[in-house]
Write a protein that holds these residues in place. Structure first.
Motif, PDB file in Angstrom:
ATOM      1  N   GLU A   6      38.037  37.958  68.513  1.00 53.39           N
ATOM      2  CA  GLU A   6      38.050  38.945  67.437  1.00 53.39           C
ATOM      3  C   GLU A   6      38.843  40.174  67.850  1.00 53.39           C
ATOM      4  OE1 GLU A   6      33.788  37.149  67.480  1.00 53.39           O
ATOM      5  OE2 GLU A   6      35.271  37.861  68.928  1.00 53.39           O
ATOM      6  N   GLY A   8      40.430  44.192  65.920  1.00 55.33           N
ATOM      7  CA  GLY A   8      40.526  45.046  64.743  1.00 55.33           C
ATOM      8  C   GLY A   8      39.376  46.005  64.540  1.00 55.33           C
ATOM      9  N   ARG A  19      40.365  46.049  59.051  1.00 56.23           N
ATOM     10  CA  ARG A  19      40.616  44.619  58.893  1.00 56.23           C
ATOM     11  C   ARG A  19      40.377  43.934  60.227  1.00 56.23           C
ATOM     12  NH1 ARG A  19      46.174  41.190  58.155  1.00 56.23           N
ATOM     13  NH2 ARG A  19      45.405  39.595  56.697  1.00 56.23           N
ATOM     14  N   SER A  21      40.281  40.538  62.589  1.00 57.96           N
ATOM     15  CA  SER A  21      40.935  39.237  62.741  1.00 57.96           C
ATOM     16  C   SER A  21      40.194  38.422  63.781  1.00 57.96           C
ATOM     17  CB  SER A  21      42.391  39.414  63.177  1.00 57.96           C
ATOM     18  OG  SER A  21      43.129  40.146  62.241  1.00 57.96           O
ATOM     19  N   ARG A  72      41.490  33.321  55.225  1.00 59.06           N
ATOM     20  CA  ARG A  72      41.939  32.581  56.401  1.00 59.06           C
ATOM     21  C   ARG A  72      43.373  32.121  56.218  1.00 59.06           C
ATOM     22  NH1 ARG A  72      37.930  27.852  57.209  1.00 59.06           N
ATOM     23  NH2 ARG A  72      39.389  27.233  58.864  1.00 59.06           N
ATOM     24  N   THR A  78      43.688  31.602  62.062  1.00 57.64           N
ATOM     25  CA  THR A  78      43.089  32.935  62.051  1.00 57.64           C
ATOM     26  C   THR A  78      42.260  33.140  60.783  1.00 57.64           C
ATOM     27  OG1 THR A  78      44.936  33.820  63.335  1.00 57.64           O
ATOM     28  CG2 THR A  78      43.564  35.416  62.187  1.00 57.64           C
ATOM     29  N   TYR A  80      40.139  36.303  58.678  1.00 62.29           N
ATOM     30  CA  TYR A  80      40.167  37.764  58.541  1.00 62.29           C
ATOM     31  C   TYR A  80      38.927  38.250  57.791  1.00 62.29           C
ATOM     32  CZ  TYR A  80      45.114  36.769  59.387  1.00 62.29           C
ATOM     33  OH  TYR A  80      46.296  36.317  59.910  1.00 62.29           O
ATOM     34  N   GLN A  82      38.506  41.742  55.602  1.00 58.62           N
ATOM     35  CA  GLN A  82      38.940  43.045  55.108  1.00 58.62           C
ATOM     36  C   GLN A  82      37.706  43.806  54.666  1.00 58.62           C
ATOM     37  OE1 GLN A  82      42.098  44.494  54.940  1.00 58.62           O
ATOM     38  NE2 GLN A  82      40.959  46.321  54.322  1.00 58.62           N
ATOM     39  N   CYS A  96      32.921  36.414  64.840  1.00 57.86           N
ATOM     40  CA  CYS A  96      33.322  35.293  64.003  1.00 57.86           C
ATOM     41  C   CYS A  96      32.705  34.029  64.589  1.00 57.86           C
ATOM     42  CB  CYS A  96      34.830  35.172  63.874  1.00 57.86           C
ATOM     43  SG  CYS A  96      35.699  34.619  65.323  1.00 57.86           S
TER      44      CYS A  96
END
Length: 122
Positions: A6, A8, A19, A21, A72, A78, A80, A82, A96
């Motif tokens: 992970e 961000g 955001r 990732s 995704r 990856t 994401y 937001q 994640c």
């Protein structure tokens, strides 16, 4: 070996955006539903959002609906998250997870990342 990394996270003021990732390796990414889970200090882990293998279906916790968006990119392996209109209560370590099925059940998580810290100041 499977790795979920992970990035961000950070410190942001209330009302701001971040955001997240999560880059995956060592697995066939498109074969796994993916999810974002968070854990605040002194609290249990809670599912934030889940996305199906193709990205066609998404699910959100009531606490983040309308503010967070999961997506995704299977070509980039990856997923994401937001996060908009952040609130102090969103402060947590965000993980994640690669899931066995598209669900918001923590028991479905097969692989976990190490987490990225999100801190929202008031």
């Amino acid at each position: 070996q499977v790795h979920l990394v992970e990035s961000g996270g950070g410190l942001v003021q209330a009302g701001g955006s971040l955001r997240l990732s999560c880059a995956a390796s060592g697995l066939i990414f498109s074969s796994y539903p993916m999810g974002w889970v968070r854990q605040a200090p002194g609290k249990e882990r809670e599912f934030v959002a889940t996305i199906s293998k193709s990205g066609a279906s998404t699910y959100y916790a009531d606490s983040v609906k309308g503010r967070f968006t999961i997506s995704r990119d299977n070509a980039k392996n990856t997923v994401y998250l937001q996060m908009n209109s952040l609130k102090p209560e969103d402060t947590a370590l965000y993980y994640c997870a690669a899931l066995q099925v598209t669900t918001m059940d923590l028991h479905s998580a097969r692989y976990w990342g190490q987490g990225t810290q999100v801190t929202v100041s008031s």
